[in-house]
Design an enzyme around this catalytic site. Structure first.
Site, PDB file in Angstrom:
ATOM      1  N   LYS A  10       0.824  -1.147  -0.134  1.00  0.00           N
ATOM      2  CA  LYS A  10       0.061  -0.007   0.059  1.00  0.00           C
ATOM      3  C   LYS A  10       1.052   1.262  -0.133  1.00  0.00           C
ATOM      4  O   LYS A  10       0.448   2.319  -0.543  1.00  0.00           O
ATOM      5  CB  LYS A  10      -0.799   0.017   1.190  1.00  0.00           C
ATOM      6  CG  LYS A  10      -1.913  -0.995   1.092  1.00  0.00           C
ATOM      7  CD  LYS A  10      -3.175  -0.782   0.173  1.00  0.00           C
ATOM      8  CE  LYS A  10      -4.192  -1.830  -0.069  1.00  0.00           C
ATOM      9  NZ  LYS A  10      -5.094  -1.684  -0.988  1.00  0.00           N
ATOM     10  N   SER A  45       1.729  -9.595  -0.461  1.00  0.00           N
ATOM     11  CA  SER A  45       1.315  -8.100  -0.738  1.00  0.00           C
ATOM     12  C   SER A  45       1.436  -7.421   0.848  1.00  0.00           C
ATOM     13  O   SER A  45       1.692  -6.292   0.913  1.00  0.00           O
ATOM     14  CB  SER A  45      -0.135  -7.810  -1.185  1.00  0.00           C
ATOM     15  OG  SER A  45      -0.921  -8.744  -0.043  1.00  0.00           O
ATOM     16  N   GLU A  92      -9.945   5.679   2.882  1.00  0.00           N
ATOM     17  CA  GLU A  92     -10.731   4.378   3.460  1.00  0.00           C
ATOM     18  C   GLU A  92      -9.919   3.364   3.747  1.00  0.00           C
ATOM     19  O   GLU A  92      -8.742   3.300   3.306  1.00  0.00           O
ATOM     20  CB  GLU A  92     -11.626   3.845   2.481  1.00  0.00           C
ATOM     21  CG  GLU A  92     -10.994   3.018   1.219  1.00  0.00           C
ATOM     22  CD  GLU A  92     -10.207   3.415   0.407  1.00  0.00           C
ATOM     23  OE1 GLU A  92     -10.034   4.751   0.272  1.00  0.00           O
ATOM     24  OE2 GLU A  92      -9.344   2.833  -0.192  1.00  0.00           O
TER      25      GLU A  92
END
Lengths: 396, 259
Positions: free
Chosen positions: A87, A376, A109
């Site tokens: 991210k 991830s 969010e």
């Protein structure tokens, strides 16, 4: 659809209130200006390398490879990035862009909390105010991440509407953006939403496939046969696929959260169970009923617990360039435990969905085939929830 | 000229909104009749959506209450058909649907809009369908003579002329930033927005978002062609439930008298 922008086949577009139109146009113009600007790119690359710990490793998972007895498995270690997931790639890009646009406040969010933590981190680093919207259900599942965000100086607003999960957090962040645009940038966390977000987020995440390509050529002297990643909205998968899209010999596989199974209502597998619709600013596939009411989806993974998928994924599915497979909670939890024991790597429960599918398919391939799985994020945040799933109550 | 023009033919228009199926469709029918009897000029019928991103908490909750009751698009079509063809007191004033793009799209836009024409719905408001995306719905709306209503926001600025020139039915001027809901004060320079609109079209414009009191309605209708009220009515429905038709009618009368 002559006026419509940001299309991937029939998907994409800008289905948002008029109030936000000038904001997304301004964002698109700023992005088009800065994306090829050498100074901006140098600043971003410096942040990637010096702050976020890029490039992330492409690790040969030798024990897993031998244990499964088939294709050679490499792990793209996005879990080793600063803040513990992919991210941060998108967030550093968007935060820097927002700063150049004169914005002083970031809103975001978050589902699992990884995007919220990354946004709070970038805001702290760049001296910006930060507000994160998180479904109340997720604030309970991911209490540690709520604390991390607050520690980083962000305020976390629990969202109680609807299913109180990721989709409701997105809705609430959009509502907040319509009420305060001048000083605020909505730092959307996935390759979804209205144009230009799917393109911007993809471009910032494309560093993943750019590095994989370079690293695998160095290690193996050839491209991999399969690259795979988990898919919720689809940002780490899009980043993993992007620079391989033109290399037709590389198979692209996205692993969706099937929850308790795609034949149940407790699933979040959008490609496998959804149909074409319009929601959260985009045309794409969504889990919905016959009247277009968005379905209350379910997955053990808060980060994949979303009823839609980014428009470029929908298009890659339509064209057959990528395939999307469902992975259940049970399979993902088994993979979470398997990778921890086999390689000493605790993956995020999201990433474990991709590991689970690799465990299914790798044994059937010859030993000279190569599979790359993007990990991830790291799984520390999930330990308490997985323990609960296994019937053990531990305190965080 | 569509039937919507009738709403603006006799002075300022008062445009009340109601979420269909909150608390149930029988009550919605009574409320619509009561609005019509008390001076409403045009009624906005909300088809509930699971995730209404342009709404504040009051209308969000009304949407969820209605969906929980099992309301569907087809049941709402049936209700409108009954209201239009009632043997004793058929509803004659113009009515429009307010819903989200996915409700129309997943029903099959052509089938949805054709049904609107058949049952007597005169227009469609889709808050998540901006100018750039309206093409795919516009062509069908024109075919069936249903007006796709354009919205103009405080942030529209350089977009007002472009939007106004293509507008049909009426223009919905969003009074404030943010989502629907009662506001104590409207700070946007509405007169300038209205002036820009009028320079570019003869289609009437009405102001909505944040209007709840007769004084606010009078002020907004005074500088435009009408006032739209949603959340204040939905609050009455939430308060009075199945007995809401009376109080809503009184409220509509008070607001209409004020403008």
């Amino acid at each position: 659809m002559s006026d419509s922008k940001g299309r991937f086949g029939v998907h994409g577009g800008q289905y948002i209130p008029e109030t936000l139109m000038n904001a997304v146009i301004e964002l698109e113009e700023a992005y088009n200006h800065y994306k090829d600007d050498p100074a901006f790119n140098k600043e971003l690359t410096d942040l990637f390398d010096e702050y976020a710990n890029r490039p992330s490793r492409l690790y040969y998972a030798e024990k897993m490879t031998k244990d499964l007895g088939g294709a050679k498995i490499y792990l793209k270690r996005e879990d080793l990035n600063h803040t513990g997931s992919h991210k941060i790639n998108n967030v550093l890009g968007q935060a820097l862009l927002a700063k150049k646009m004169g914005k002083t406040r970031l809103i975001a969010e978050t589902g699992a909390g990884q995007h919220g933590v990354a946004t709070a981190t970038a805001a702290a680093l760049l001296g910006m105010e930060c507000v994160v919207f998180m479904g109340e259900e997720d604030t309970k599942r991911q209490a540690l991440n709520v604390y991390r965000m607050q520690l980083l100086g962000a305020s976390v607003i629990p969202v109680t509407t609807g299913t109180a999960t990721l989709k409701d957090a997105v809705s609430e962040a959009m509502r907040e953006w319509t009420s305060r645009i001048d000083d605020t940038h909505y730092c959307l966390g996935s390759v979804m939403g209205p144009h230009p977000f799917p393109t911007i987020v993809r471009d910032f995440q494309a560093v993943i496939s750019r590095e994989i390509k370079q690293q695998i050529l160095e290690k193996e002297g050839r491209l991999p046969d399969i690259v795979m990643a988990c898919v919720g909205g689809g940002s780490n998968a899009m980043g993993t696929f992007y620079h391989f899209i033109e290399d037709k010999e590389v198979a692209l596989i996205g692993c969706e959260a099937a929850g308790r199974g795609i034949d149940t209502f407790e699933t979040a597998a959008t490609i496998n169970t959804g149909r074409l619709g319009i929601f959260h600013g985009m045309k794409s596939y969504f889990c919905q009923d016959k009247y277009g009411q968005i379905a209350p989806v379910y997955s053990i993974s808060a980060g994949l617990d979303y009823p839609g998928i980014g428009p470029e994924h929908a298009w890659l599915h339509d064209t057959g360039r990528a395939s999307y497979v469902p992975v259940t909670d049970e399979e993902a939890v088994n993979a979470f435990e398997y990778l921890s024991r086999t390689e000493g790597i605790i993956p995020a429960i999201e990433s474990a969905h991709a590991v689970a599918h690799a465990m299914k398919i790798a044994p059937a391939y010859d030993k000279d085939k190569i599979i790359v799985i993007t990990i991830s994020g790291r799984g520390d945040k999930d330990c308490a929830a997985i323990a609960r799933y296994r019937g053990e109550d531990i305190h965080e | 000229m569509s039937k919507i023009a009738d709403a603006f033919a006799n002075g300022k228009a008062f445009i009340p909104f109601i979420t269909c199926g909150d608390p149930d469709l029988a009550t919605t029918k009574e409320i619509i009749c009561s609005m019509a009897a008390n001076g409403a000029d045009l009624i906005e019928l909300g088809i509930p959506f699971s995730d209404p991103t342009a709404e504040g908490p009051v209308i969000q909750n009304a949407n969820l209450r209605a969906l929980k009751q099992g309301v569907t698009t087809d049941k709402i079509f049936d209700m409108v058909r009954e209201l239009r063809t009632d043997a004793v007191h058929p509803i004659r004033l113009p009515m429009v649907f307010m819903t989200y793009a996915n409700v129309v799209f997943s029903y099959d836009a052509e089938k949805f809009i054709r049904t609107c024409r058949e049952i007597g719905i005169d227009g469609l408001i889709l808050p998540d369908l901006p100018f750039e995306e309206k093409g795919e719905f516009d062509a069908i709306c024109e075919k069936y003579d249903v007006d796709l209503i354009s919205l103009i926001a405080p942030t529209s600025e350089n977009r007002v002329a472009m939007i106004a020139k293509k507008a049909r039915g009426f223009i919905y001027i969003v009074s404030s930033l943010g989502v629907t809901g009662v506001r104590s004060e409207i700070k946007t320079d509405i007169p300038s927005l209205v002036k820009l609109v009028r320079e570019n079209t003869s289609v009437p414009c009405a102001v909505g978002f944040g209007i709840s009191t007769p004084a606010q309605a009078a002020k907004m209708a005074g500088i435009s062609d009408g006032a739209i009220v949603g959340s204040a009515i939905i609050k009455l429905v939430a308060q009075y439930g199945k007995d809401a038709a009376g109080p809503v009618g009184e409220y509509v009368r008070k607001m209409k008298d004020a403008i």
